[in-house]
Write a protein that holds these residues in place. Structure first.
Motif, PDB file in Angstrom:
ATOM      1  N   GLN A   1       0.800  -1.132   0.066  1.00 47.29           N
ATOM      2  CA  GLN A   1       0.163  -0.083   0.091  1.00 47.29           C
ATOM      3  C   GLN A   1       1.148   1.190  -0.101  1.00 47.29           C
ATOM      4  O   GLN A   1       1.981   1.224   0.858  1.00 47.29           O
ATOM      5  CB  GLN A   1      -1.083   0.266   1.247  1.00 47.29           C
ATOM      6  CG  GLN A   1      -1.915  -1.190   1.356  1.00 47.29           C
ATOM      7  CD  GLN A   1      -2.874  -1.044   2.549  1.00 47.29           C
ATOM      8  OE1 GLN A   1      -2.665  -0.214   3.349  1.00 47.29           O
ATOM      9  NE2 GLN A   1      -3.745  -2.120   2.774  1.00 47.29           N
TER      10      GLN A   1
ATOM     11  N   ARG B   1      -1.583   7.738  -1.900  1.00 48.47           N
ATOM     12  CA  ARG B   1      -1.519   8.397  -3.261  1.00 48.47           C
ATOM     13  C   ARG B   1      -1.750   9.998  -2.820  1.00 48.47           C
ATOM     14  O   ARG B   1      -1.306  10.597  -3.609  1.00 48.47           O
ATOM     15  CB  ARG B   1      -2.514   7.602  -3.786  1.00 48.47           C
ATOM     16  CG  ARG B   1      -2.763   8.168  -5.273  1.00 48.47           C
ATOM     17  CD  ARG B   1      -3.803   7.340  -5.900  1.00 48.47           C
ATOM     18  NE  ARG B   1      -3.870   8.069  -7.242  1.00 48.47           N
ATOM     19  CZ  ARG B   1      -4.777   7.731  -8.423  1.00 48.47           C
ATOM     20  NH1 ARG B   1      -5.703   6.640  -8.006  1.00 48.47           N
ATOM     21  NH2 ARG B   1      -4.839   8.114  -9.581  1.00 48.47           N
ATOM     22  N   SER B   2      -2.684  10.126  -2.026  1.00 47.14           N
ATOM     23  CA  SER B   2      -2.965  11.460  -1.462  1.00 47.14           C
ATOM     24  C   SER B   2      -3.602  11.655  -0.177  1.00 47.14           C
ATOM     25  O   SER B   2      -3.927  10.981   0.350  1.00 47.14           O
ATOM     26  CB  SER B   2      -3.931  12.096  -2.559  1.00 47.14           C
ATOM     27  OG  SER B   2      -5.262  11.195  -2.414  1.00 47.14           O
TER      28      SER B   2
ATOM     29  N   ASN C   1      -5.844   8.744   0.934  1.00 49.19           N
ATOM     30  CA  ASN C   1      -6.310   8.001  -0.084  1.00 49.19           C
ATOM     31  C   ASN C   1      -4.697   6.854  -0.511  1.00 49.19           C
ATOM     32  O   ASN C   1      -3.768   7.441  -0.783  1.00 49.19           O
ATOM     33  CB  ASN C   1      -6.435   8.701  -1.312  1.00 49.19           C
ATOM     34  CG  ASN C   1      -7.817   9.497  -1.228  1.00 49.19           C
ATOM     35  OD1 ASN C   1      -8.751   8.769  -0.644  1.00 49.19           O
ATOM     36  ND2 ASN C   1      -7.644  10.570  -1.692  1.00 49.19           N
ATOM     37  N   TYR C   2      -5.081   5.719  -0.247  1.00 51.02           N
ATOM     38  CA  TYR C   2      -3.968   4.788  -0.475  1.00 51.02           C
ATOM     39  C   TYR C   2      -4.100   3.879  -1.698  1.00 51.02           C
ATOM     40  O   TYR C   2      -5.337   3.795  -2.433  1.00 51.02           O
ATOM     41  CB  TYR C   2      -4.248   3.717   0.771  1.00 51.02           C
ATOM     42  CG  TYR C   2      -3.856   4.028   1.891  1.00 51.02           C
ATOM     43  CD1 TYR C   2      -2.576   4.028   2.459  1.00 51.02           C
ATOM     44  CD2 TYR C   2      -4.507   4.613   2.770  1.00 51.02           C
ATOM     45  CE1 TYR C   2      -2.040   4.471   3.460  1.00 51.02           C
ATOM     46  CE2 TYR C   2      -4.380   5.054   4.277  1.00 51.02           C
ATOM     47  CZ  TYR C   2      -2.930   4.928   4.342  1.00 51.02           C
ATOM     48  OH  TYR C   2      -2.692   5.583   5.765  1.00 51.02           O
ATOM     49  N   GLU C   3      -3.160   3.775  -2.466  1.00 51.90           N
ATOM     50  CA  GLU C   3      -2.931   2.970  -3.796  1.00 51.90           C
ATOM     51  C   GLU C   3      -2.530   1.449  -3.407  1.00 51.90           C
ATOM     52  O   GLU C   3      -1.357   1.233  -3.075  1.00 51.90           O
ATOM     53  CB  GLU C   3      -2.008   3.618  -4.794  1.00 51.90           C
ATOM     54  CG  GLU C   3      -2.107   2.964  -6.178  1.00 51.90           C
ATOM     55  CD  GLU C   3      -3.586   3.400  -6.836  1.00 51.90           C
ATOM     56  OE1 GLU C   3      -3.996   2.685  -7.903  1.00 51.90           O
ATOM     57  OE2 GLU C   3      -4.152   4.316  -6.461  1.00 51.90           O
TER      58      GLU C   3
ATOM     59  N   SER D   1      -1.330  -2.082  -4.974  1.00 52.36           N
ATOM     60  CA  SER D   1      -0.703  -2.210  -6.439  1.00 52.36           C
ATOM     61  C   SER D   1      -1.210  -3.639  -6.961  1.00 52.36           C
ATOM     62  O   SER D   1      -2.022  -4.331  -6.209  1.00 52.36           O
ATOM     63  CB  SER D   1       0.753  -2.801  -5.922  1.00 52.36           C
ATOM     64  OG  SER D   1       0.787  -4.058  -5.195  1.00 52.36           O
TER      65      SER D   1
END
Length: 543
Positions: free
Chosen positions: A279, A282-283, A333-335, A337
């Motif tokens: 994780q 992202r923002s 906000n998490y991205e 993979s």
């Protein structure tokens, strides 16, 4: 001359004839050897020639004074073997043989000035057909080819476009495989713009349809390609395993059969994988707010007076209350993979393999040289199984099958374990033909020398028999002739007397036999049954 005549008279006619025959045969034999050794060995320059090509080549050979020979009604030309390459290069310089096809050289021999577009188009099609026929004829399995092209012209203001097509007639050696037929189709299609390989029709010289050219054979071609692929996989794997086992059990002591099942389906698989452990922020968003309010102390009610302008200040002055509030809000906000994989599986993959191996046993020899068969041990069979399993790429998940058996072969191989197979003789066909000619010539020469020349020479050299001479001491008496005549007369008289006595005896004996025969005939006529019994007894005794 007198001495020569006396010598010829002394030799005789028979000896002179024998000497002449021997001389003629010797001269003829040596002349044959000289002519045979000096005559150049001929080999085919070109075969299956057209008549116009053959006549043009013969004219070139006559102009260069090259010895040649025609065979097969002029379709085959033979020249000295050591000059074949030079002659072919010289003929190729003059554009021979044409083989009945006209290529792009048609534009070299014509004046295009004043030629119409129709003539130019026809010449272009002829040149394409000739060049394609020459290219196809260069294949090892193709003797000759003839190509016909249909190249429709697109007319103005016409929406429909007619596709080009081609038809080919092949004269082949043996039989073409499916791969070779497809190769010819793709070769022609690649040389013509807009031509599809499925629009090329191929027929052999015997009238057999090799490719229909209708475009409906895509599935059949694919099925044939898969079948050829399966056969190729089986042959390669069988050869690989047999070579491996030949080094272990001996050449010809193992038999392998492989069956390969292929997957004929073409599939596409797309998969997307998310990793929750990986994780990344992202923002981030932060929100902070504050609020203050005042009002009367005894009421928190909403009234008309309270809502009037200036009512809050008055209420504060009159002893009202004042409140405040702060708000803090943060958003992250998490991205996560992710991996997207698209896998395309083409048709023709190995779906299942089945391998059967039969291994011969071990042969030993007793004192008398008789072969004794003994089966192989289980440990050796297990080792062979492991080797074959590794060589074939055995996979349990795929469902492969492997069976190794030890059985006695019906015919025992002639090459024993540990012996090397005899290598082939490194002789070409021409060397063998020359060797055979030399052997035949030597045998004829030996037969001529031992069975013809040797008796004739022996007869010529044999000495003449000398006449017998009387000894010197021998002499003839004077009354020798008279005594001889008297003895001859006496011998004649004695012979006549003996003859007369013999005639009298034979006459009497004949009369007696005649009487006896008459008497026997009368007895047989009187007693026929008894006579038949007597004759039957005689026959049984003789048997």
């Amino acid at each position: 001359m007198n001495q020569l005549g006396e010598l010829l008279t002394k030799l005789g006619v028979a000896r002179i004839a024998a000497m002449a025959v021997v001389a003629v045969m010797l001269v003829g034999f040596f002349a044959f050897i000289i002519i045979r050794s000096t005559t150049p060995q001929l080999a085919p320059l070109y075969t299956n020639l057209e008549l116009n090509d053959a006549s043009a080549i013969i004219a070139e050979l006559n102009a260069s004074a090259t010895p040649h020979e025609l065979r097969n009604d002029g379709s085959t030309i033979l020249v000295p073997r050591d000059q074949i390459t030079t002659i072919r290069m010289s003929l190729a310089e003059n554009g021979l043989p044409v083989r009945g096809q006209v290529g792009y050289e048609i534009f070299d021999s014509q004046n295009t000035l004043g030629a119409t577009s129709f003539v130019q188009n026809i010449n272009h099609i002829r040149a394409l057909e000739g060049e394609l026929a020459r290219t196809i004829g260069a294949l090892s399995r193709v003797q000759s080819a003839r190509v016909h092209l249909v190249l429709p012209e697109r007319e103005l203001f016409r929406r429909e476009v007619q596709q080009p097509s081609a038809s080919i007639v092949l004269t082949v050696r043996g039989q073409l495989s499916t791969g070779e037929i497809r190769a010819v189709q793709h070769l022609v299609a690649s040389a013509i713009e807009g031509l599809s390989p499925n629009a090329v029709s191929i027929v052999d010289s015997a009238g057999n349809l090799l490719a229909s050219g209708t475009g409906d054979e895509t599935l059949s071609v694919t099925a044939q390609a898969m079948e050829e692929r399966a056969v190729g996989i089986e042959n390669r794997m069988r050869t690989r395993i047999e070579e491996l086992l030949a080094s272990v059990v001996g050449l010809g002591r193992a038999r392998v059969q492989v069956s390969a099942e292929l997957d004929l389906n073409r599939s596409t698989r797309t998969s997307e994988t998310f990793d929750p452990e990986s994780q990344v922020v992202r923002s981030a968003q932060t929100l902070e707010t504050g609020d203050q309010s005042t009002g009367p102390g005894n009421s928190g009610q909403v009234t008309v007076a309270n809502e009037l302008p200036g009512a809050s200040e008055q209420a504060t002055a009159n002893g009202g209350t004042q409140t405040s509030s702060d708000t803090f809000e943060e958003t992250l906000n998490y991205e996560i993979s992710s991996t997207t994989e698209t896998r395309v599986t083409e048709a023709g993959g190995i779906e299942k393999l089945s391998v059967a191996v039969v291994v011969d046993g071990i042969y030993t020899y007793d004192a008398e040289g008789n072969a004794i068969y003994a089966p192989r041990s289980q440990a050796e069979i297990d080792q062979i199984t492991a080797l074959v399993r590794t060589a074939m790429g055995f996979s349990e998940t795929r469902g492969d099958q492997l069976q190794v058996s030890n059985m006695q072969f019906a015919e025992r191989p002639g090459i024993e374990v540990g012996t090397e197979a005899p290598g082939p003789f490194e002789f070409s066909r021409d060397d063998l033909v020359n060797l055979a000619e030399m052997i035949v010539t030597l045998l004829i020469a030996l037969a001529l020398v031992f069975f013809v020349m040797r008796p004739l020479v022996k007869k010529v050299l044999a000495p003449e028999p000398k006449p017998l001479a009387l000894p010197e001491a021998a002499s003839v008496p004077a009354d020798y002739q008279e005594n001889q005549m008297a003895d001859a007369t006496l011998a004649i008289r004695n012979r006549e007397a003996a003859t007369d006595a013999w005639l009298e005896q034979a006459k009497s004996l004949g009369e007696t036999q005649i009487k006896t025969l008459k008497m026997v005939g009368e007895l047989v006529e009187e007693n026929p049954k008894q006579a038949s019994l007597v004759v039957r007894d005689w026959l049984s005794e003789a048997a």
